[in-house]
Design a protein around this motif. Sequence first.
Motif, PDB file in Angstrom:
ATOM      1  N   ARG A  75      -2.892   3.973   7.452  1.00 14.33           N
ATOM      2  CA  ARG A  75      -3.844   3.448   6.957  1.00 14.33           C
ATOM      3  C   ARG A  75      -4.907   3.709   5.528  1.00 14.33           C
ATOM      4  N   LEU A  76      -4.231   4.577   4.879  1.00 10.48           N
ATOM      5  CA  LEU A  76      -5.059   5.395   3.729  1.00 10.48           C
ATOM      6  C   LEU A  76      -4.180   5.210   2.432  1.00 10.48           C
ATOM      7  N   ALA A  77      -2.672   5.148   2.572  1.00  6.88           N
ATOM      8  CA  ALA A  77      -2.013   4.650   2.069  1.00  6.88           C
ATOM      9  C   ALA A  77      -2.023   3.466   1.263  1.00  6.88           C
ATOM     10  N   PHE A  78      -2.556   2.492   2.358  1.00  9.62           N
ATOM     11  CA  PHE A  78      -2.464   0.951   1.800  1.00  9.62           C
ATOM     12  C   PHE A  78      -4.261   0.813   0.750  1.00  9.62           C
ATOM     13  N   GLU A  79      -5.155   1.640   1.572  1.00 10.78           N
ATOM     14  CA  GLU A  79      -6.034   1.519   0.397  1.00 10.78           C
ATOM     15  C   GLU A  79      -5.898   2.233  -0.921  1.00 10.78           C
ATOM     16  N   LEU A  80      -5.016   3.516  -1.031  1.00 10.75           N
ATOM     17  CA  LEU A  80      -5.370   3.786  -2.635  1.00 10.75           C
ATOM     18  C   LEU A  80      -3.744   3.120  -2.977  1.00 10.75           C
ATOM     19  N   SER A  81      -3.322   2.222  -2.631  1.00 10.20           N
ATOM     20  CA  SER A  81      -2.446   0.972  -2.897  1.00 10.20           C
ATOM     21  C   SER A  81      -2.547   0.436  -3.759  1.00 10.20           C
ATOM     22  N   GLU A  82      -3.634  -0.254  -3.237  1.00 13.46           N
ATOM     23  CA  GLU A  82      -4.557  -1.348  -3.750  1.00 13.46           C
ATOM     24  C   GLU A  82      -5.873  -0.738  -5.122  1.00 13.46           C
ATOM     25  N   LYS A  83      -6.197   0.527  -4.962  1.00 15.09           N
ATOM     26  CA  LYS A  83      -7.191   0.725  -5.099  1.00 15.09           C
ATOM     27  C   LYS A  83      -6.630   1.269  -6.920  1.00 15.09           C
ATOM     28  N   ALA A  92       0.164   0.386  10.730  1.00 18.76           N
ATOM     29  CA  ALA A  92       0.695   0.024  10.391  1.00 18.76           C
ATOM     30  C   ALA A  92      -0.341  -1.779  10.619  1.00 18.76           C
ATOM     31  N   PHE A  93      -0.299  -1.706  11.715  1.00 17.90           N
ATOM     32  CA  PHE A  93      -1.383  -2.487  12.379  1.00 17.90           C
ATOM     33  C   PHE A  93      -2.299  -2.410  12.177  1.00 17.90           C
ATOM     34  N   GLU A  94      -2.870  -1.608  12.013  1.00 16.48           N
ATOM     35  CA  GLU A  94      -4.631  -1.099  11.977  1.00 16.48           C
ATOM     36  C   GLU A  94      -4.793  -1.252  10.928  1.00 16.48           C
ATOM     37  N   ALA A  95      -3.898  -0.898   9.485  1.00 14.34           N
ATOM     38  CA  ALA A  95      -4.592  -1.762   8.187  1.00 14.34           C
ATOM     39  C   ALA A  95      -4.164  -3.103   7.685  1.00 14.34           C
ATOM     40  N   VAL A 153       1.752  -3.598  -7.302  1.00 16.84           N
ATOM     41  CA  VAL A 153       1.054  -4.400  -6.513  1.00 16.84           C
ATOM     42  C   VAL A 153      -0.104  -5.136  -6.473  1.00 16.84           C
ATOM     43  N   GLY A 154       0.435  -6.610  -5.585  1.00 13.71           N
ATOM     44  CA  GLY A 154      -0.846  -7.533  -4.722  1.00 13.71           C
ATOM     45  C   GLY A 154      -1.416  -6.987  -4.317  1.00 13.71           C
ATOM     46  N   GLY A 155      -1.280  -7.580  -3.182  1.00 10.02           N
ATOM     47  CA  GLY A 155      -2.019  -6.520  -1.690  1.00 10.02           C
ATOM     48  C   GLY A 155      -0.744  -4.999  -1.627  1.00 10.02           C
ATOM     49  N   GLY A 156      -1.186  -4.355  -0.683  1.00  8.51           N
ATOM     50  CA  GLY A 156      -0.935  -2.474  -0.572  1.00  8.51           C
ATOM     51  C   GLY A 156       0.279  -3.173  -0.649  1.00  8.51           C
ATOM     52  N   LEU A 157       1.185  -2.340  -0.336  1.00 11.77           N
ATOM     53  CA  LEU A 157       2.843  -1.758  -0.367  1.00 11.77           C
ATOM     54  C   LEU A 157       2.759   0.260  -0.105  1.00 11.77           C
ATOM     55  N   VAL A 158       3.525   0.131   1.226  1.00 19.85           N
ATOM     56  CA  VAL A 158       3.849   1.555   1.646  1.00 19.85           C
ATOM     57  C   VAL A 158       5.309   1.225   1.228  1.00 19.85           C
ATOM     58  N   LEU A 159       5.814   1.861   0.908  1.00 18.54           N
ATOM     59  CA  LEU A 159       7.386   2.872   1.774  1.00 18.54           C
ATOM     60  C   LEU A 159       7.507   3.689   2.022  1.00 18.54           C
ATOM     61  N   ILE A 160       8.040   3.558   3.349  1.00 24.05           N
ATOM     62  CA  ILE A 160       7.525   4.887   4.455  1.00 24.05           C
ATOM     63  C   ILE A 160       9.783   5.627   4.205  1.00 24.05           C
ATOM     64  N   VAL A 161       9.754   6.694   4.075  1.00 19.41           N
ATOM     65  CA  VAL A 161      10.443   7.360   3.706  1.00 19.41           C
ATOM     66  C   VAL A 161      11.018   8.847   4.569  1.00 19.41           C
ATOM     67  N   ALA A 162      12.279   8.731   5.816  1.00 16.25           N
ATOM     68  CA  ALA A 162      11.779   9.635   6.354  1.00 16.25           C
ATOM     69  C   ALA A 162      12.986  10.523   6.362  1.00 16.25           C
ATOM     70  N   ASP A 163      13.093  11.637   6.187  1.00 17.13           N
ATOM     71  CA  ASP A 163      13.934  12.547   5.705  1.00 17.13           C
ATOM     72  C   ASP A 163      14.551  13.772   6.570  1.00 17.13           C
ATOM     73  N   ASP A 164      15.437  14.371   6.157  1.00 15.43           N
ATOM     74  CA  ASP A 164      16.242  14.317   7.869  1.00 15.43           C
ATOM     75  C   ASP A 164      16.918  15.860   7.048  1.00 15.43           C
TER      76      ASP A 164
END
Lengths: 591, 192
Positions: free
Chosen positions: A141-149, A15-18, A93-104
């Motif tokens: 990182r890739l998810a943000f690019e995908l989100s905007e693309k 997230a920081f690098e993105a 979206v406007g800026g890229g948006l990523v939703l992280i979900v952690a399954d268990d």
Amino acid sequence: MKEILSGNEAIARGAFEAGVKVASAYPGTPSTEILENISTYSSINSSWAPNEKVALEVAIGASFGGARSIACMKHVGVNVAADPLFTLSYTGVGGGLVLIVADDPEMHSSQNEQDSRNYAKFAKVPMLEPADSQECKEFTRLAFELSEKFDTPVMIRSCTRISHGKSIVSLSEPVTGLPEPKLVKNPPKLVMLPGNARVRHPLVEQRTLDLSTFGDSWEINRIESRSEEIGIICTGVTYQYVREALPEASTLKLGMVYPLPKKLINEFAATVKKLYVIEELDPFIEEQVLAMGIPVIGKEIIPLCGELSPGRIRVAFEKAEIIPASETKNVIEEKLIPRPPNMCPGCPHRGVFYLLNKANAYVTGDIGCYTLGFMPPLNAMDTCVCMGASISNASGIVRSLPPEEQRRVVAVIGDSTFLHTGVNSLMEMAYNQAPATVIILDNRITAMTGRQENPASGYTLAGVKAPEVDIPDLCRALGIKHVRILDPYDLEETKKVLQEEMSRAEPSVIITNRPCCLIKDDSRFSKSALLEVVQSDCTGCKACLRIGCPAIEWQPDAEGKKGKSFIDPLLCTGCTVCQQLCKFNAIRQVK
Amino acid sequence: MADSITNVLLVGVGGQGILLASEILAEAFMIAGFDVKKSEIHGMSQRGGSVVSHVRFGEKVYSPVVPEGEGDILFGFELLETRRYLNLLRPGAKVIVNDFMIQPPSVLLGNDRYPENLAEEISQRFTDFKLIDGLKIATEVGNQRVANTVLLGAVSKHLKLDDRVWQKALQKMVPAKALQVNLKAFESGRSL
Ligand SMILES: Cc1ncc(C[n+]2csc(CCOP(=O)(O)OP(=O)(O)O)c2C)c(N)n1
């Protein structure tokens, strides 16, 4: 530079690098440490939200303002956040948006093991699934690019073994040159009224088709050709298990689990003699591959419940006689005394559950450390469904009961859980005057998930002083007339108030006010003088054992028939709950 | 393939410091140039539940969890928990155990008895066995709280890494003011 990072740390780094600017989350194992780590990067505005719906909506707002934003939650959190998610799929979206979900999978610390991949398909948003910490960082990182693309929110699915597993990660520099956030009006895209939404829906369907085609040649979906006898489609941590269990098999490793790259799957299927899908939990990929008309074997041999492991995969393939049976392993089966988790010594929840048990209450429970009140010897919780349900379950159960049974119904809920989704439930209870008693166990923190601050704790994620929700006033504002505040270490008082409120044929709220005993380096908790069992005065009546405190040990005599109690001075916090139970005054302060 | 991987398991009770010990191990393997993976369940560990941490290293590690029956070294912080995870080990695995007992809830309540002669029983199944009084040695070194580091030192003997690698890992993972006593504790464990 290389570092060993957990999946959660790596997602935070990604997230920081993105260039993420805004992060919001509600804690939940195994996702909690993502936001905690994101908050160490000063370039990101990160904060706890009271629940997952709010967290996602904060991220959506930031995205509409043009910032890259991220929301993080555990699998069941998406149930709470589902409402905004499904329509966000339409707005994009406007800026890229990523939703992280952690399954268990395996429910190491969850109430169910739902498979979040279904949400990606249901909400029509792409989902990526990393297989180690390096991929956690890269995929974020890739998810943000995908989100905007593709103008879409992107989900990333982790799981306990990825989030809490550690592996080596190479770090990179953050991206630069992202557009500055600013307000841009675009009502046809962002105001989802029927007229606008009808225009958006076909675009969403087209987007899914486009993403599937994109996935056919995206390098995170890759074919690894080995033996042509067995071909396996797999994703995430399961890929690692497959490589270990079946090293000869060819694999199609999917980095994007929705939408599926159909052409690539056809291509892979054509190169192997027998095709399998190995996936944890639901037959998510299997059903889609079957729908493509490709014969594939999956849940026929792979378990539906629980997590997979190299061993479980191997056993499944041996049982199906696909690979030869291996020599029997060194399995030593027997019953050992279990070691379940327990409330800490000095936990302010303990005495309350002891008294609820004595009062023969029917306790509608909720989720938090206090759920351990269900365990023996306290045995004082009768239901636990999801966060916030305690109060509404109580409100519902009393409706059809005779008055003498109604009185026994007590809902128990923690401070963080009350603020998460309990407030709505209490509003309902007050509004409809359901005659049940609610206990809010306010220990000033979200303890269960590792002590996160919340809107009533007085501090933010960054540890900065914040306005505190006034819980008693909030209850009154909702329409509760009887609000009682008490010290749960005072058993006499707690018992009295509990009796009074349980016998009242009106809704009432009892709020306990002792902080969690793990908040040590803080004025919120002060350790009292330690206690000991004066052995000469102990009659061995076992009354002090009935609270199940880990600091109190029963020491049987030689024959094992009688014995005495003993308090471990390293564990005792001096809460005095056991002392109040001793009729013989054998428990006294250490001099 | 799995043969080129070494599988270490650290087991004990939540709150015993297992996670930190496994972080130091993983760090050391990385410094030494190996691929490393590590996995454990944190959720309930703080509340006195049973804890197992998997650390794997080698040229290339896939799964973060040790396959059942393939553990090479078990590093036990507590006797009953050591006993509980023996089935993760391969025959002939090494077992290094802290001579320490923590009563589970049913024993505290007087409903069960803590099993007797656990050390003996384990050593009969796994003859490459070492029982260490971590607390006693740590007290001799001057601080009860470094018992885990004593044990780590003892385990380190079986892991064929340089002294220098361990020192570097400790330096990175232990707070500066506790470093000296930890290095001393590590040494005394390593020379057992
Ligand atoms: C929807 C959802 N989000 C998150 C969680 C994870 N979770 C379980 S309990 C809990 C909070 C408990 O805090 P609190 O109510 O204050 O009780 P405490 O543990 O402090 O006693 C959280 C975040 C969950 N089970 N469900």
